[in-house]
Design a protein around this motif. Structure first.
Motif, PDB file in Angstrom:
ATOM      1  N   ARG A  30       3.539  11.332   0.049  1.00  0.00           N
ATOM      2  CA  ARG A  30       3.673  10.686   0.043  1.00  0.00           C
ATOM      3  C   ARG A  30       3.024   9.500   0.131  1.00  0.00           C
ATOM      4  N   PHE A  31       1.657   9.917  -0.616  1.00  0.00           N
ATOM      5  CA  PHE A  31       0.921   8.117  -1.018  1.00  0.00           C
ATOM      6  C   PHE A  31       1.140   7.837  -1.988  1.00  0.00           C
ATOM      7  N   GLU A  42      -9.313   7.157  -2.638  1.00  0.00           N
ATOM      8  CA  GLU A  42      -9.761   7.424  -1.152  1.00  0.00           C
ATOM      9  C   GLU A  42      -8.350   8.428  -0.649  1.00  0.00           C
ATOM     10  N   ASN A  43      -7.361   8.775  -1.344  1.00  0.00           N
ATOM     11  CA  ASN A  43      -6.147  10.155  -0.983  1.00  0.00           C
ATOM     12  C   ASN A  43      -6.042  10.969  -2.058  1.00  0.00           C
ATOM     13  N   ARG A  49      -9.460  17.967   1.787  1.00  0.00           N
ATOM     14  CA  ARG A  49     -10.579  16.502   1.936  1.00  0.00           C
ATOM     15  C   ARG A  49     -10.808  16.585   3.060  1.00  0.00           C
ATOM     16  N   PHE A  50      -9.463  16.561   4.319  1.00  0.00           N
ATOM     17  CA  PHE A  50      -9.457  16.145   5.534  1.00  0.00           C
ATOM     18  C   PHE A  50      -8.385  17.211   6.424  1.00  0.00           C
ATOM     19  N   ASP A  51      -8.741  16.788   7.773  1.00  0.00           N
ATOM     20  CA  ASP A  51      -7.489  17.686   8.351  1.00  0.00           C
ATOM     21  C   ASP A  51      -7.224  16.995   8.804  1.00  0.00           C
ATOM     22  N   SER A  52      -5.903  17.324   9.893  1.00  0.00           N
ATOM     23  CA  SER A  52      -4.707  16.923  10.393  1.00  0.00           C
ATOM     24  C   SER A  52      -5.472  15.684  11.441  1.00  0.00           C
ATOM     25  N   TRP A  89      -4.118   8.730 -12.002  1.00  0.00           N
ATOM     26  CA  TRP A  89      -4.552   7.659 -11.753  1.00  0.00           C
ATOM     27  C   TRP A  89      -6.036   7.960 -10.042  1.00  0.00           C
ATOM     28  N   ALA A  90      -6.079   9.048  -9.913  1.00  0.00           N
ATOM     29  CA  ALA A  90      -6.560   9.451  -8.179  1.00  0.00           C
ATOM     30  C   ALA A  90      -7.298   9.929  -8.680  1.00  0.00           C
TER      31      ALA A  90
END
Length: 198
Positions: A30-31, A42-43, A49-52, A89-90
């Motif tokens: 999706r990114f 950042e993604n 790394r992050f929750d919902s 890239w990320a």
């Protein structure tokens, strides 16, 4: 697009002891909204790394203050799955210059080299030693990656292992060339060849 020159890196490392990390985990689909190499960091590992609620998951190594550096150390078979360049890239955009594993998916390895990210393949035994050094020193262990000699060294004890890298990509990394830069650098040779074969 030129890449950052690479010769020797001395750095701490981030341990991500997970096998079979695929490109969708590295950068979720999706990114993938840009064709430029910027802004993907950042993604990186977004769903790990992050929750919902977009809160950082403290137990994930990239969120753990003990771990930092330009080297990512991972489990076996890193970069499997789809062929998206965005995964490399990320990682590069986030700040990693080296990824260490006991094996890489072929397409990921090539994509990484194209963007200036060095995939270092080591033996499973040596990989285990790297993880041990990181954990026993609370993330403060230092490592040296020498592209010229193609060696990875655990500085705390001097353990060293040789790694392979394609000679053409090695030259490009050392010079800071992408494929276009390399062709421009040998422009005179190309012109001479064309004249000789007219």
């Amino acid at each position: 697009m030129s890449i950052q020159k690479f010769s020797t890196i001395i750095s701490t490392a981030v341990p991500l002891k997970v096998q079979n990390i695929d490109t969708d985990q590295i950068i979720p689909a999706r990114f993938l909204t840009s064709v430029e190499r910027k802004g993907f960091g950042e993604n990186l590992f977004r769903d790990w790394r992050f929750d919902s609620q977009d809160n950082k998951i403290a137990s994930f190594p990239l969120n753990d203050p003990r771990y930092s550096g330009s080297i990512l150390v991972t489990g076996d078979h890193f970069g499997c799955g789809s062929s998206r360049e965005h995964a490399a890239w990320a990682l590069y955009d986030y700040g990693f210059r080296v990824v260490v594993s006991s094996s890489f998916a072929d397409i990921f390895r090539n994509n990484a080299l194209n963007v200036g990210l060095l995939p270092v393949k080591v033996s499973e035994t040596f990989l285990a030693r790297i993880f041990t050094a990181i954990y026993e020193n609370s993330g403060m262990a230092q490592f040296r990656v020498d592209l010229e000699s193609q060696t990875f060294t655990i500085l705390g004890n001097g353990d060293t292992e040789y790694f392979n890298v394609d000679s053409y990509k090695k030259r490009c990394l050392l010079m800071g060339y992408d494929d276009v830069d390399y062709l421009l650098s040998i422009g005179n040779q190309i012109e001479d060849f064309e004249k000789e074969n007219e």
